[in-house]
Motif scaffolding. Structure first.
Motif, PDB file in Angstrom:
ATOM      1  N   PHE A  29     -16.214 -10.241   0.277  1.00 29.53           N
ATOM      2  CA  PHE A  29     -15.643  -9.377  -0.754  1.00 29.53           C
ATOM      3  C   PHE A  29     -14.515 -10.114  -1.454  1.00 29.53           C
ATOM      4  N   VAL A  30     -14.298  -9.715  -2.681  1.00 26.99           N
ATOM      5  CA  VAL A  30     -13.179 -10.239  -3.455  1.00 26.99           C
ATOM      6  C   VAL A  30     -12.167  -9.111  -3.594  1.00 26.99           C
ATOM      7  N   GLY A  31     -10.964  -9.363  -3.169  1.00 28.95           N
ATOM      8  CA  GLY A  31      -9.871  -8.409  -3.353  1.00 28.95           C
ATOM      9  C   GLY A  31      -9.077  -8.810  -4.577  1.00 28.95           C
ATOM     10  N   LEU A  32      -8.941  -7.904  -5.515  1.00 25.57           N
ATOM     11  CA  LEU A  32      -8.197  -8.168  -6.752  1.00 25.57           C
ATOM     12  C   LEU A  32      -6.868  -7.434  -6.676  1.00 25.57           C
ATOM     13  N   HIS A  33      -5.776  -8.165  -6.756  1.00 24.84           N
ATOM     14  CA  HIS A  33      -4.433  -7.617  -6.593  1.00 24.84           C
ATOM     15  C   HIS A  33      -3.611  -7.861  -7.852  1.00 24.84           C
ATOM     16  N   ASP A  34      -2.693  -6.953  -8.122  1.00 21.89           N
ATOM     17  CA  ASP A  34      -1.786  -7.075  -9.256  1.00 21.89           C
ATOM     18  C   ASP A  34      -0.355  -7.004  -8.728  1.00 21.89           C
ATOM     19  N   VAL A  35       0.477  -7.939  -9.162  1.00 19.91           N
ATOM     20  CA  VAL A  35       1.880  -7.926  -8.760  1.00 19.91           C
ATOM     21  C   VAL A  35       2.637  -7.032  -9.735  1.00 19.91           C
ATOM     22  N   ALA A  36       3.336  -6.046  -9.198  1.00 18.06           N
ATOM     23  CA  ALA A  36       4.044  -5.063 -10.027  1.00 18.06           C
ATOM     24  C   ALA A  36       5.269  -5.683 -10.692  1.00 18.06           C
ATOM     25  N   ASN A  37       5.398  -5.484 -11.989  1.00 17.49           N
ATOM     26  CA  ASN A  37       6.561  -5.960 -12.755  1.00 17.49           C
ATOM     27  C   ASN A  37       6.949  -7.386 -12.382  1.00 17.49           C
ATOM     28  N   ALA A  38       5.968  -8.247 -12.342  1.00 13.95           N
ATOM     29  CA  ALA A  38       6.156  -9.581 -11.775  1.00 13.95           C
ATOM     30  C   ALA A  38       7.259 -10.395 -12.444  1.00 13.95           C
ATOM     31  N   PHE A  39       7.194 -10.587 -13.747  1.00 10.15           N
ATOM     32  CA  PHE A  39       8.166 -11.458 -14.401  1.00 10.15           C
ATOM     33  C   PHE A  39       9.596 -10.959 -14.240  1.00 10.15           C
ATOM     34  N   PRO A  40       9.867  -9.683 -14.454  1.00  8.67           N
ATOM     35  CA  PRO A  40      11.250  -9.231 -14.317  1.00  8.67           C
ATOM     36  C   PRO A  40      11.693  -8.972 -12.877  1.00  8.67           C
ATOM     37  N   SER A  41      10.795  -9.054 -11.888  1.00  5.90           N
ATOM     38  CA  SER A  41      11.151  -8.686 -10.523  1.00  5.90           C
ATOM     39  C   SER A  41      11.507  -9.856  -9.614  1.00  5.90           C
ATOM     40  N   MET A  42      10.975 -11.036  -9.873  1.00  2.00           N
ATOM     41  CA  MET A  42      11.184 -12.157  -8.960  1.00  2.00           C
ATOM     42  C   MET A  42      12.672 -12.478  -8.836  1.00  2.00           C
ATOM     43  N   ASP A  67      -2.023   0.650  -7.077  1.00  6.44           N
ATOM     44  CA  ASP A  67      -2.940   1.476  -7.865  1.00  6.44           C
ATOM     45  C   ASP A  67      -3.972   0.632  -8.607  1.00  6.44           C
ATOM     46  N   LYS A  68      -3.688  -0.640  -8.791  1.00  6.24           N
ATOM     47  CA  LYS A  68      -4.606  -1.515  -9.519  1.00  6.24           C
ATOM     48  C   LYS A  68      -5.470  -2.365  -8.597  1.00  6.24           C
ATOM     49  N   GLU A  69      -5.289  -2.230  -7.288  1.00  2.57           N
ATOM     50  CA  GLU A  69      -6.067  -3.029  -6.354  1.00  2.57           C
ATOM     51  C   GLU A  69      -7.541  -2.629  -6.422  1.00  2.57           C
ATOM     52  N   GLU A  70      -8.415  -3.633  -6.451  1.00  6.50           N
ATOM     53  CA  GLU A  70      -9.858  -3.395  -6.506  1.00  6.50           C
ATOM     54  C   GLU A  70     -10.551  -4.309  -5.515  1.00  6.50           C
ATOM     55  N   LEU A  71     -11.704  -3.864  -5.031  1.00  7.62           N
ATOM     56  CA  LEU A  71     -12.538  -4.681  -4.151  1.00  7.62           C
ATOM     57  C   LEU A  71     -13.921  -4.809  -4.759  1.00  7.62           C
TER      58      LEU A  71
END
Length: 194
Positions: free
Chosen positions: A32-45, A164-168
């Motif tokens: 399976f491929v797990g698709l993940h999104d990092v929340a508010n990535a640019f302003p959060s690091m 909420d954006k995670e998909e498999l």
């Protein structure tokens, strides 16, 4: 890593995952491929993570200039009543800043404690992981382990997933694969994050 980098395109990240998927299907391996999104990535690091990446990948003079860009960023907020506030963020950088995407990608690549069985590709703040699994129970187990390590890695840089954006994308193979796929559709509409 792909995205916002010279000669690295989104299509290359997709091609890597598609090629791996094709190979696993030819080998009749469930995966399976797990698709993940990092929340508010640019302003959060956090700035220390960005600092480490700049120190590692830029010359001393360039690193100082790049650090200045995000450490001395000012954001102006204006309310309806005309009140104005100037704020200096203490983490991340501006998403529209032309070099921020490259700085983010360099820092993102320093996060190394990822759970992965086959392959991981990143495109800006999106992550795709391919893992082996032959049943929905294995998918759940591997997905939980993957999410735990991804969450821990992102937390090191003051970031987190947008769950909420995670998909498999699941592909079972071999004897019983139809039954396992039916179980995935009927009883497991989403993988629980426990």
């Amino acid at each position: 890593s792909y995205g916002f980098q010279k000669r690295k395109r989104r299509e290359q990240a997709i091609l890597v995952q598609n090629t791996i998927g094709w190979t696993l299907r030819q080998l009749k391996r469930g995966h399976f491929v797990g698709l993940h999104d990092v929340a508010n990535a640019f302003p959060s690091m956090d700035h220390p993570t960005l600092d480490a990446a700049m120190d590692k990948h830029a010359t001393k003079g360039e690193a100082g200039l790049l650090k200045f860009r995000y450490k001395h960023t000012m954001v102006t907020i204006e309310w309806k009543d005309g009140t104005v506030a100037n704020v200096r963020p203490t983490c991340g950088g501006l998403q529209g800043d032309g070099v921020m995407a490259n700085m983010f990608q360099e820092a993102y690549d320093l996060l190394t404690t990822w759970f992965i069985q086959v392959a991981r590709t990143t495109f800006a703040d999106d992550v795709a992981e391919t893992n082996i699994a032959n049943t929905i129970t294995e998918v759940e187990k591997v997905c939980r382990a993957s999410n735990r390590t991804l969450d821990a890695s992102l937390a090191e840089a003051s970031m987190g997933q947008n769950t909420d954006k995670e998909e498999l994308v699941i592909h079972f193979a071999g004897t019983g694969s139809s039954k396992h796929m039916q179980q995935a559709w009927e009883g497991h509409h989403g993988i629980r994050r426990s």
